[in-house]
Design an enzyme around this catalytic site. Structure first.
Site, mmCIF file in Angstrom:
data_model
loop_
_atom_site.group_PDB
_atom_site.id
_atom_site.type_symbol
_atom_site.label_atom_id
_atom_site.label_comp_id
_atom_site.label_asym_id
_atom_site.label_seq_id
_atom_site.Cartn_x
_atom_site.Cartn_y
_atom_site.Cartn_z
ATOM 1 N N HIS A 1 0.836 -1.204 0.000
ATOM 2 C CA HIS A 1 0.000 0.000 0.000
ATOM 3 C C HIS A 1 0.867 1.248 0.000
ATOM 4 C CE1 HIS A 1 -3.764 -2.095 0.943
ATOM 5 N NE2 HIS A 1 -3.021 -2.882 1.694
ATOM 6 N N ILE B 1 -5.308 1.805 6.831
ATOM 7 C CA ILE B 1 -6.691 2.095 7.182
ATOM 8 C C ILE B 1 -7.533 1.964 5.922
ATOM 9 C CG2 ILE B 1 -6.411 4.582 6.813
ATOM 10 C CD1 ILE B 1 -8.440 4.944 9.170
ATOM 11 N N ALA C 1 -9.702 3.587 4.007
ATOM 12 C CA ALA C 1 -10.051 5.006 3.926
ATOM 13 C C ALA C 1 -11.270 5.282 3.054
ATOM 14 C CB ALA C 1 -8.855 5.797 3.403
#
Length: 163
Positions: free
Chosen positions: A63, A118, A120
Site C-alpha cells: 500500500h 486504514i 479510507a
C-alpha cells in the site's frame, strides 16, 4: 428466479491486487476455483487467519502511504486505480491536512516499522488523520492487529469486484 451462481477463478496478478501477501495469494490459489462468492470470502478469511507477522508486513508494504499521492502514482502502478479509489476523499484534502498526514505517517512508520493501514473508503482526510493520531499512541502488537483488520477490510472491498 435465482441469479446464476458464478464460479470465481482468479489469476495470481488478480490476487496480488487484492492482497500482496504471497502466503495469502498461495492459499487462495490452492483453493481456486471458488464455487461462489461466499466460498471465495470464506477462503480469504481462512487465509488471513493463517498469516504470520511477516506475511502481514508484506501485505502492508503493498500500500502507498495515505495521502502520499506522488508515491501512489510512482510506486504502486499495479493497484494504483484501486488505491486511488480507496483514497478518493484524501485527494480533496487541504495542503495543511496532507502535510499533517505525511508527517504523522512518517512518525507512525518510524515507531512501528510499517505504514499506517486504514480502509479510507468513504472517509475524509480529516477523519483519517484523527484516527492516525489516535492509533499512533498504541503499542506495536495492538497496532499490528489494527492494521491487519484494516487490511482485511481493504481486501474485502477489492474482492467485491469479483462478486
Amino acid at each position: 428466479m435465482n441469479a446464476a451462481i458464478r464460479t470465481i477463478h482468479l489469476t495470481p496478478p488478480q490476487l496480488a491486487q487484492i492482497c500482496t501477501s504471497t502466503s495469502w495469494q498461495q492459499f487462495m490459489l490452492a483453493h481456486m476455483p471458488s464455487p461462489d462468492y461466499a466460498t471465495f470470502c470464506q477462503s480469504a478469511d481462512v487465509a488471513f487467519a493463517q498469516l504470520s507477522e511477516s506475511d502481514w508486513l508484506e501485505a502492508f508494504a503493498g500500500h502507498p502511504m495515505i495521502g502520499d499521492l506522488d508515491t501512489l502514482q510512482k510506486k504502486y502502478s499495479q493497484g494504483k486505480h484501486l488505491s486511488e479509489q480507496e483514497q478518493g476523499e484524501i485527494k480533496q484534502a487541504s495542503k495543511a491536512v496532507l502535510h499533517d498526514l505525511l508527517y504523522y505517517n512518517q512518525a507512525y512508520l518510524k515507531k512501528f516499522g510499517f505504514i499506517f493501514i486504514i480502509c479510507a473508503s468513504q472517509q475524509s482526510a480529516e477523519q483519517v488523520l484523527e484516527q492516525l493520531k489516535a492509533r499512533i499512541k498504541n503499542n506495536r502488537s495492538d497496532e499490528l492487529m489494527n492494521a491487519a483488520i484494516e487490511q482485511q477490510k481493504i481486501s474485502r472491498l477489492r474482492m467485491e469486484s469479483y462478486q
